[in-house]
Scaffold this motif. Structure first.
Motif, mmCIF file in Angstrom:
data_model
loop_
_atom_site.group_PDB
_atom_site.id
_atom_site.type_symbol
_atom_site.label_atom_id
_atom_site.label_comp_id
_atom_site.label_asym_id
_atom_site.label_seq_id
_atom_site.Cartn_x
_atom_site.Cartn_y
_atom_site.Cartn_z
ATOM 1 N N SER A 83 0.837 -1.201 0.000
ATOM 2 C CA SER A 83 0.000 0.000 0.000
ATOM 3 C C SER A 83 0.873 1.252 0.000
ATOM 4 O O SER A 83 0.593 2.228 -0.720
ATOM 5 C CB SER A 83 -0.921 0.007 1.233
ATOM 6 O OG SER A 83 -1.830 -1.053 1.183
ATOM 7 N N LEU A 87 1.083 4.238 -2.826
ATOM 8 C CA LEU A 87 0.960 5.660 -2.505
ATOM 9 C C LEU A 87 2.176 6.446 -2.988
ATOM 10 O O LEU A 87 2.053 7.560 -3.522
ATOM 11 C CB LEU A 87 0.786 5.840 -0.989
ATOM 12 C CG LEU A 87 -0.560 5.405 -0.396
ATOM 13 C CD1 LEU A 87 -0.506 5.456 1.127
ATOM 14 C CD2 LEU A 87 -1.674 6.309 -0.914
ATOM 15 N N SER A 91 2.324 9.330 -6.098
ATOM 16 C CA SER A 91 2.698 10.719 -5.805
ATOM 17 C C SER A 91 3.896 11.194 -6.623
ATOM 18 O O SER A 91 4.356 12.328 -6.444
ATOM 19 C CB SER A 91 3.006 10.866 -4.306
ATOM 20 O OG SER A 91 4.169 10.121 -3.965
#
Length: 263
Positions: A83, A87, A91
């Motif tokens: 996870s 992320l 980004s």
């Protein structure tokens, strides 16, 4: 003369009776011996069946514990790593080359860590092979999983890693005993420090687990049928002719010492 004849007749009668009774007693003895022999065989066969049944139950419990560990590891560790990787990659701003490179490098590090964790899980999936590699390696694997929790200060002295002899059935039971002890510590002890010693001395395997938790009254707990799984531990110790020494008191922690003839 008549008295002499009577005495001789009496002796002949006694001898005849003895002669007739000896075979009867011999037959009864043989029948009794065969009956005891048969009962002994049936008892031995029954004990063997119980032992095999207990081994099967132990194997199932070890596998169940393995699945629980895998599920927890996937959820708490690998899942979080992946996870976080997602992320980080989401980004990434390709217009900022320096920051993008740094985030991609971090993502690669997270992926590599995830791969390492999955390899550890693959080892855990081969639980029986782990036991076949020796009880020392099985104990080491359990300690590794315990250390990952990060909740305890561990002091470990495992001298069984390089043990050249094995006893697969006993090893499986010893592994399950250790799992039960560790589970009891996690669920009930509220400990901060755990000490584990494992070694072989004069054909006796010694495993000692001590912790500084809240402790309990062993006499009171042993009387309870479901108390902390102690009845199961005692039962399995008897099955492999082992000895269990339990020391505990409220607010003084607990120590369990297991001694098992080995192999």
């Amino acid at each position: 003369m008549q008295n002499e004849t009577t005495r001789i007749a009496f002796l002949v009668a006694i001898a005849t009776l003895i002669f007739l009774l000896v075979p009867v007693f011999l037959i009864l003895y043989i029948r009794s011996y065969n009956r005891h022999k048969k009962n002994h065989f049936l008892e031995k066969q029954n004990m063997q069946q119980k032992f095999e049944s207990e081994i099967l139950q132990t194997r199932i419990e070890v596998q169940d514990q393995t699945m629980q560990s895998i599920a927890a590891e996937l959820h708490d560790n690998v899942g979080q790593l992946l996870s976080l990787t997602t992320l980080t990659l989401n980004s990434v701003n390709l217009n900022d080359g320096e920051k993008a490179k740094k985030k991609i490098d971090n993502s690669l590090a997270l992926v590599n860590k995830s791969i390492k964790e999955l390899r550890e899980l693959a080892k855990l999936l081969h639980g029986e092979q782990l036991v076949e590699n020796g009880i020392g390696h099985a104990i080491d694997q359990e300690i590794n999983w315990l250390s990952k929790a990060g909740k305890y200060e561990l002091e470990v002295n495992n001298q069984l890693i390089d043990l050249q002899i094995t006893s697969p059935d006993k090893d499986l039971i010893i592994l399950r005993l250790l799992q039960e002890i560790i589970n009891n510590i996690i669920k009930h002890a509220h400990a901060k420090h755990i000490q584990i010693n494992a070694y072989l001395d004069k054909n006796v395997l010694h495993l000692k687990v001590a912790e500084d938790g809240i402790g309990f009254d062993p006499v009171e707990m042993k009387g309870k049928k479901t108390g902390m799984g102690l009845n199961s531990i005692y039962k399995r110790m008897e099955m492999i002719n082992g000895k269990l020494v339990l020391n505990s008191a409220p607010e003084e922690g607990t120590s369990l010492t297991i001694e098992i003839p080995y192999p």
